[in-house]
Design a protein around this motif. Structure first.
Motif, PDB file in Angstrom:
ATOM      1  N   LEU A  99       0.839  -1.199   0.000  1.00  0.00           N
ATOM      2  CA  LEU A  99       0.000   0.000   0.000  1.00  0.00           C
ATOM      3  C   LEU A  99       0.874   1.249   0.000  1.00  0.00           C
ATOM      4  O   LEU A  99       1.948   1.264   0.585  1.00  0.00           O
ATOM      5  CB  LEU A  99      -0.889   0.025   1.254  1.00  0.00           C
ATOM      6  N   ASP A 100       0.397   2.289  -0.661  1.00  0.00           N
ATOM      7  CA  ASP A 100       1.141   3.544  -0.610  1.00  0.00           C
ATOM      8  C   ASP A 100       0.861   4.247   0.733  1.00  0.00           C
ATOM      9  O   ASP A 100       0.026   3.798   1.521  1.00  0.00           O
ATOM     10  CB  ASP A 100       0.820   4.430  -1.822  1.00  0.00           C
ATOM     11  N   SER A 101       1.593   5.347   0.969  1.00  0.00           N
ATOM     12  CA  SER A 101       1.506   6.021   2.270  1.00  0.00           C
ATOM     13  C   SER A 101       0.083   6.489   2.566  1.00  0.00           C
ATOM     14  O   SER A 101      -0.387   6.422   3.703  1.00  0.00           O
ATOM     15  CB  SER A 101       2.432   7.237   2.304  1.00  0.00           C
ATOM     16  N   ALA A 105      -2.099   5.338   5.728  1.00  0.00           N
ATOM     17  CA  ALA A 105      -2.606   6.326   6.685  1.00  0.00           C
ATOM     18  C   ALA A 105      -4.130   6.234   6.794  1.00  0.00           C
ATOM     19  O   ALA A 105      -4.695   6.334   7.881  1.00  0.00           O
ATOM     20  CB  ALA A 105      -2.179   7.731   6.260  1.00  0.00           C
ATOM     21  N   TYR A 106      -4.772   6.013   5.667  1.00  0.00           N
ATOM     22  CA  TYR A 106      -6.237   5.898   5.629  1.00  0.00           C
ATOM     23  C   TYR A 106      -6.702   4.721   6.476  1.00  0.00           C
ATOM     24  O   TYR A 106      -7.596   4.851   7.322  1.00  0.00           O
ATOM     25  CB  TYR A 106      -6.668   5.738   4.172  1.00  0.00           C
ATOM     26  N   MET A 107      -6.064   3.557   6.286  1.00  0.00           N
ATOM     27  CA  MET A 107      -6.439   2.367   7.045  1.00  0.00           C
ATOM     28  C   MET A 107      -6.179   2.572   8.537  1.00  0.00           C
ATOM     29  O   MET A 107      -7.004   2.224   9.375  1.00  0.00           O
ATOM     30  CB  MET A 107      -5.638   1.148   6.571  1.00  0.00           C
ATOM     31  N   LEU A 108      -5.009   3.130   8.850  1.00  0.00           N
ATOM     32  CA  LEU A 108      -4.669   3.329  10.264  1.00  0.00           C
ATOM     33  C   LEU A 108      -5.628   4.317  10.922  1.00  0.00           C
ATOM     34  O   LEU A 108      -6.048   4.124  12.065  1.00  0.00           O
ATOM     35  CB  LEU A 108      -3.212   3.791  10.409  1.00  0.00           C
ATOM     36  N   SER A 109      -5.993   5.361  10.185  1.00  0.00           N
ATOM     37  CA  SER A 109      -6.899   6.353  10.786  1.00  0.00           C
ATOM     38  C   SER A 109      -8.271   5.727  11.033  1.00  0.00           C
ATOM     39  O   SER A 109      -8.904   5.980  12.055  1.00  0.00           O
ATOM     40  CB  SER A 109      -6.996   7.605   9.904  1.00  0.00           C
ATOM     41  N   LEU A 222      -7.856   2.604  -1.808  1.00  0.00           N
ATOM     42  CA  LEU A 222      -6.595   1.909  -1.575  1.00  0.00           C
ATOM     43  C   LEU A 222      -5.773   1.861  -2.867  1.00  0.00           C
ATOM     44  O   LEU A 222      -6.253   1.413  -3.898  1.00  0.00           O
ATOM     45  CB  LEU A 222      -6.850   0.483  -1.071  1.00  0.00           C
ATOM     46  N   GLU A 223      -4.547   2.335  -2.752  1.00  0.00           N
ATOM     47  CA  GLU A 223      -3.662   2.285  -3.913  1.00  0.00           C
ATOM     48  C   GLU A 223      -2.335   1.671  -3.513  1.00  0.00           C
ATOM     49  O   GLU A 223      -1.917   1.770  -2.372  1.00  0.00           O
ATOM     50  CB  GLU A 223      -3.421   3.707  -4.442  1.00  0.00           C
ATOM     51  N   THR A 224      -1.693   1.052  -4.491  1.00  0.00           N
ATOM     52  CA  THR A 224      -0.385   0.477  -4.185  1.00  0.00           C
ATOM     53  C   THR A 224       0.698   1.479  -4.581  1.00  0.00           C
ATOM     54  O   THR A 224       0.469   2.390  -5.363  1.00  0.00           O
ATOM     55  CB  THR A 224      -0.145  -0.839  -4.939  1.00  0.00           C
ATOM     56  N   ARG A 225       1.853   1.267  -3.991  1.00  0.00           N
ATOM     57  CA  ARG A 225       3.014   2.063  -4.341  1.00  0.00           C
ATOM     58  C   ARG A 225       3.334   1.813  -5.806  1.00  0.00           C
ATOM     59  O   ARG A 225       3.449   0.659  -6.210  1.00  0.00           O
ATOM     60  CB  ARG A 225       4.204   1.563  -3.517  1.00  0.00           C
ATOM     61  N   GLY A 226       3.491   2.848  -6.581  1.00  0.00           N
ATOM     62  CA  GLY A 226       3.776   2.639  -7.994  1.00  0.00           C
ATOM     63  C   GLY A 226       5.253   2.407  -8.242  1.00  0.00           C
ATOM     64  O   GLY A 226       5.951   3.272  -8.748  1.00  0.00           O
ATOM     65  N   VAL A 227       5.710   1.202  -7.905  1.00  0.00           N
ATOM     66  CA  VAL A 227       7.137   0.933  -8.119  1.00  0.00           C
ATOM     67  C   VAL A 227       7.348   0.546  -9.580  1.00  0.00           C
ATOM     68  O   VAL A 227       6.715  -0.369 -10.096  1.00  0.00           O
ATOM     69  CB  VAL A 227       7.643  -0.189  -7.194  1.00  0.00           C
TER      70      VAL A 227
END
Lengths: 264, 334
Positions: A99-101, A105-109, A222-227
């Motif tokens: 997950l990206d930052s 943060a969204y999930m944790l909040s 939810l988005e993933t880190r765009g590596v």
């Protein structure tokens, strides 16, 4: 007076102190594969936990550690119990991969608002894996509470949190009304020692586990880190070793060599 | 509202330093210019502060548009106010990319701004490229304590990136004649929750401006060892203009050296002419802060220390004997 509630966000990372050779890159899968090193609690998050435990000693707070991930190690995270945390909550779901930052943060909040009331949220200044250093402050923005970045010291007076905050010239003393979020830097000091015995004694302590369905989340967010690509970062220079019969002689020869090469 | 602007725009946040432009500003402008050239965009700059007209005029030589907010409340960096006014600029004008220096204060600013804008952020970038066909931005940053380089792809504009100092060359051309635009947004002080109680100023140290750094690490034993390094700093000042004492994290953590002198991932990233690492084993989190130095000298008693893999010159020996000999020889020579 109501008991003080402190939430500490902790992340499980491959031991950042591990040698470079233990971080292998799977270029195809665009993944970092730790080899032969254990997962640990992100060192800056350990600093944050230490702050929480000191505040608990002073004010009698309840300290809740929460962690989010796809494959969390309970034995590793139970260290928070051994150090003195009261509760450990894991938010675990296979869909929480990379997950990206923002999403983190969204999930944790969401997690924080759902399961605990809170006066103070503490996070490490950055994680030892992706080094973005933004998740903590994003949580505060999402919860619409004040946040203070880069604490070297944290204290509580009445309903305010006081922080010595790192600045380029030294530090600022700042305060914010609680509930608030503070990100913690290594200057606060390391997490207290946890003995093998104390780690053993908490090995059976219950851990609350939630998954994505337990929270009121919008999967669209939810988005993933765009590596795009990953490479080992390894510089190998040809070091010119200075010879000499003794350490002192080598020191003199170093200066001569640097002069010869017009470095000085 | 005017709706979408015709031209693409790149915004660079100008950094100030002792009432003037901080050197890193010119690196940001170079990064912004490269992106602007590749995207066919205008290069814009934002100058926030008080009494900033001279600075703004100078920036106009390097950019197409300069957005200035001159307000006494912006004299010092207060993150809530800065986030507010920067958000104001960014919501009035549709920027495609916002380029910000990855420095201590901005670590505080960027997540707040990104949240307000609802855009992605990639922090601590050391390289930027544009994919020509798609115009996607590829930005590279060290991850896993600088053991790995990761390139991230940003497809949807806008986005915010922070750039590590010394990663880019400073901008060269200064033949632009940018339009200077003063904005005067209302600053809502009632939304400010963080109270500044006291500023505690330690030494003012400009590690990033030093042309030579003598840095000590875990191997340095106490005050006596530190004194030797300070002595070396003193002698080197005969030859170099700006010589500073630096340190890796262990010396800072035990309180022997103030954190302003820390070089590494969570400290300063430096690229001096000469970097002398004494008693530093070379943990990657330290190396990431000094790899760019032109000449690296390592003094360490362990021949297998990783610092020797990045050093140009190495001395294997006890620093307590090496350093006095270096000082003595320097005194004879310089």
């Amino acid at each position: 007076m109501k008991q003080l509630q402190i939430v500490v966000c902790i992340k499980q990372v491959p031991d950042p102190e591990g040698p470079a050779s233990s971080f292998e890159v799977d270029s195809e899968a665009k993944k970092v594969v730790p080899v032969g090193i254990p997962p640990v609690i992100n060192p800056f998050d350990e600093n944050a936990l230490e702050v929480a435990l000191r505040l608990k000693e002073q004010h009698g707070a309840k300290v809740v550690a929460i962690s989010l991930g796809e494959r969390l190690s309970k034995p590793v995270l139970r260290k928070t119990f051994a150090a003195g945390a009261d509760d450990l909550i894991l938010l675990e779901d296979p869909s929480f991969k990379d997950l990206d930052s923002y999403s983190t943060a969204y999930m944790l909040s969401k997690m924080i608002t759902k399961v605990e009331s809170y006066d103070l949220i503490l996070t490490g200044r950055q994680a030892g894996d992706w080094d973005f250093g933004v998740t903590g402050l994003l949580i505060a923005e999402m919860l619409q509470i004040p946040s203070i970045n880069l604490a070297r010291k944290v204290s509580i007076v009445d309903r305010n949190v006081f922080v010595e905050k790192l600045k380029p010239y030294g530090y600022d003393v700042v305060s914010a009304p609680m509930p608030a979020l503070v990100t913690v830097s290594s200057e606060v000091g390391e997490l207290r020692y946890t003995s093998v015995r104390s780690l053993k004694s908490v090995s059976g302590r219950p851990v609350k586990v939630y998954n994505g369905d337990d929270l009121d989340i919008d999967p669209e967010k939810l988005e993933t880190r765009g590596v795009f690509s990953l490479f080992p970062y390894h510089i190998q220079r040809e070091c010119k070793f200075i010879e000499g019969g003794s350490s002192a002689e080598k020191g003199e020869n170093l200066v001569t060599q640097l002069r010869k090469n017009e470095v000085i | 509202m005017e709706g979408r602007q015709k031209n693409k725009k790149i915004l660079v946040l100008v950094e100030r330093d002792n009432g003037g432009l901080a050197p890193v500003t010119f690196e940001l402008l170079k990064a912004g210019k490269d992106l602007a050239d590749k995207l066919g965009a205008d290069l814009c700059a934002a100058v926030l502060g008080h009494e900033i007209s001279a600075m703004s005029n100078e920036i106009a030589h390097f950019s197409d548009e300069v957005y200035c907010i001159d307000n006494p409340l912006l004299r010092d960096f207060r993150v809530e106010i800065y986030a507010q006014v920067l958000w104001k600029i960014c919501s009035d004008i549709n920027f495609d990319v916002v380029v910000i220096s990855h420095k201590l204060d901005n670590l505080d600013l960027v997540p707040r701004l990104a949240y307000k804008m609802g855009v992605p952020i990639i922090t601590d970038c050391i390289n930027l490229t544009i994919e020509p066909e798609t115009e996607y931005l590829l930005c590279t940053k060290p991850v896993y304590g600088a053991k790995i380089l990761s390139t991230f792809i940003l497809e949807k504009k806008p986005y915010i990136i922070t750039i590590r100092s010394k990663a880019m060359e400073p901008i060269g051309s200064n033949d632009a004649n940018g339009k200077i635009i003063y904005l005067n947004p209302t600053i809502d002080e009632s939304s400010i929750k963080i109270a500044l109680i006291e500023k505690i100023k330690g030494e003012t140290i400009a590690l990033d401006k030093a042309d030579t750094i003598v840095a000590g690490g875990r191997g340095i034993q106490g005050v006596e060892g530190l004194r030797q390094l300070e002595e070396m700093v003193r002698v080197l000042k005969r030859y170099f203009k700006e010589v500073e004492l630096g340190a890796s994290r262990p010396l800072v953590d035990i309180g022997l050296v103030p954190s302003q002198r820390q070089v590494g991932l969570t400290g300063e990233k430096v690229a001096p002419e000469l970097y002398i690492a004494v008693g530093i084993s070379g943990a990657l989190q330290h190396l990431t802060g000094m790899l760019g130095a032109k000449n690296i000298v390592a003094i360490n008693n362990n021949p297998k220390a990783p610092i020797f893999e990045v050093a140009h010159y190495g001395v294997v020996g006890d620093y307590q004997e090496v350093v006095p000999a270096v000082i003595k020889k320097l005194e004879e020579m310089l």
